[in-house]
Scaffold this active site. Structure first.
Site, mmCIF file in Angstrom:
data_model
loop_
_atom_site.group_PDB
_atom_site.id
_atom_site.type_symbol
_atom_site.label_atom_id
_atom_site.label_comp_id
_atom_site.label_asym_id
_atom_site.label_seq_id
_atom_site.Cartn_x
_atom_site.Cartn_y
_atom_site.Cartn_z
ATOM 1 N N SER A 188 0.821 -1.111 -0.067
ATOM 2 C CA SER A 188 0.005 0.059 0.028
ATOM 3 C C SER A 188 0.752 1.113 0.002
ATOM 4 C CB SER A 188 -0.845 0.008 1.347
ATOM 5 O OG SER A 188 -1.615 -1.284 1.304
HETATM 6 N N1 SAH Z 1 -1.023 -4.890 3.848
HETATM 7 C C1 SAH Z 1 -0.326 -5.206 2.754
HETATM 8 C C2 SAH Z 1 -0.817 -4.789 1.433
HETATM 9 C C3 SAH Z 1 -1.891 -5.430 1.243
HETATM 10 S S1 SAH Z 1 -2.500 -5.843 -0.469
HETATM 11 C C4 SAH Z 1 1.203 -4.483 2.775
HETATM 12 O O1 SAH Z 1 1.506 -4.024 3.915
HETATM 13 O O2 SAH Z 1 2.038 -5.082 1.847
HETATM 14 C C5 SAH Z 1 -3.813 -7.009 -0.059
HETATM 15 C C6 SAH Z 1 -3.437 -8.213 0.095
HETATM 16 O O3 SAH Z 1 -4.633 -8.792 0.775
HETATM 17 C C7 SAH Z 1 -2.960 -8.966 -1.031
HETATM 18 O O4 SAH Z 1 -1.518 -9.704 -0.600
HETATM 19 C C8 SAH Z 1 -3.979 -10.064 -1.111
HETATM 20 O O5 SAH Z 1 -3.618 -11.353 -1.566
HETATM 21 C C9 SAH Z 1 -4.532 -10.282 0.298
HETATM 22 N N2 SAH Z 1 -6.203 -10.767 0.245
HETATM 23 C C10 SAH Z 1 -7.258 -10.289 -0.555
HETATM 24 N N3 SAH Z 1 -8.223 -11.020 -0.115
HETATM 25 C C11 SAH Z 1 -8.008 -11.592 1.016
HETATM 26 C C12 SAH Z 1 -8.514 -12.753 1.675
HETATM 27 N N4 SAH Z 1 -9.762 -12.869 1.449
HETATM 28 N N5 SAH Z 1 -7.982 -13.365 2.900
HETATM 29 C C13 SAH Z 1 -6.665 -13.127 2.816
HETATM 30 N N6 SAH Z 1 -5.826 -12.127 2.088
HETATM 31 C C14 SAH Z 1 -6.566 -11.586 1.142
#
Ligand code: SAH
Length: 208
Positions: free
Chosen positions: A61
């Site tokens: 992010s």
């Molecule tokens: N917080 C992260 C950025 C998140 S990007 C950082 O600091 O880098 C969003 C992430 O959520 C992705 O890696 C994606 O694979 C995950 N994601 C999406 N839907 C999800 C779900 N239902 N359960 C777990 N992870 C999920």
């Protein structure tokens, strides 16, 4: 390698001037090296205020949004926090400096493995990462003081209600009519009140 930018300058240039005032959050953002959480080819862009690709169609992010979401949790230091969407592990690393324990769930195995490596390499020991679909939270360690969702949910985070303590807080992006909005939910007597924080752009939350 000499970098023209680092996390301290990133905070001074992009985060503090945009109104993030929680000193603990600013200090945590200064201490975690963001380049550590992006692919090597993107090191030079790690301290710009943008999301960046981390593979598997996912992103780390934007630093300002990480700061805003973290500040919205109003952390004191003793909390147990659940993050849904570990991605690179960057948000979890920031949280690790601000709370007692971080639990984070990631559905993509390769990202969960890489995030664990990123966190271990920084000698952080209060983050647990599980590879699973986070739509049902992480019941084993509930109740949490706060839950942070870092992928855009198609509806309100009702499924997490029972894993949050009373007066606990959820910060989550919700997609409504094609637009994503970041909300802070506060639980009280098995109900949420919600507060709008800002518009945002996250990768989608994937249901199983
Ligand atoms: N917080 C992260 C950025 C998140 S990007 C950082 O600091 O880098 C969003 C992430 O959520 C992705 O890696 C994606 O694979 C995950 N994601 C999406 N839907 C999800 C779900 N239902 N359960 C777990 N992870 C999920």
């Amino acid at each position: 390698m000499i970098r023209s930018m680092n996390s301290k300058r990133m905070v001074e240039k992009y985060i503090a001037p945009r109104g993030i005032e929680d000193k603990r959050v600013l200090e945590a953002m200064k201490s975690i090296p963001r380049h550590h959480f992006v692919p090597e080819a993107l090191f030079e862009r790690a301290y710009s205020d943008h999301p960046l690709p981390i593979g598997h169609d996912q992103t780390i992010s934007q630093p300002y949004i990480v700061a805003l979401m973290t500040q919205a949790l109003e952390l004191q230091g003793s909390e147990k926090v659940l993050e849904i969407g570990t991605g690179s592990g960057y948000q979890a690393a920031i949280l690790s400096l601000l709370v007692k324990q971080v639990f984070s769930v990631e559905r993509i195995h390769a990202l969960a493995v890489q995030a664990r490596k990123n966190i271990e390499a920084l000698d952080i020991h209060n983050v647990s990462i599980q590879c699973s679909n986070g739509e049902t939270g992480w019941n084993e360690y509930a109740p949490f003081d706060c839950i942070l969702v870092t992928a855009a949910m198609p509806d309100e985070p009702l499924a997490f209600m029972n894993q949050l303590r009373d007066q606990g807080v959820i910060v989550a992006p919700i997609e409504e009519d094609g637009v994503q909005k970041l909300y802070r939910y506060t639980k009280s007597n098995q109900q949420y009140t919600r507060e709008y924080l800002c518009h945002c752009a996250f990768v989608p939350f994937i249901k199983s």
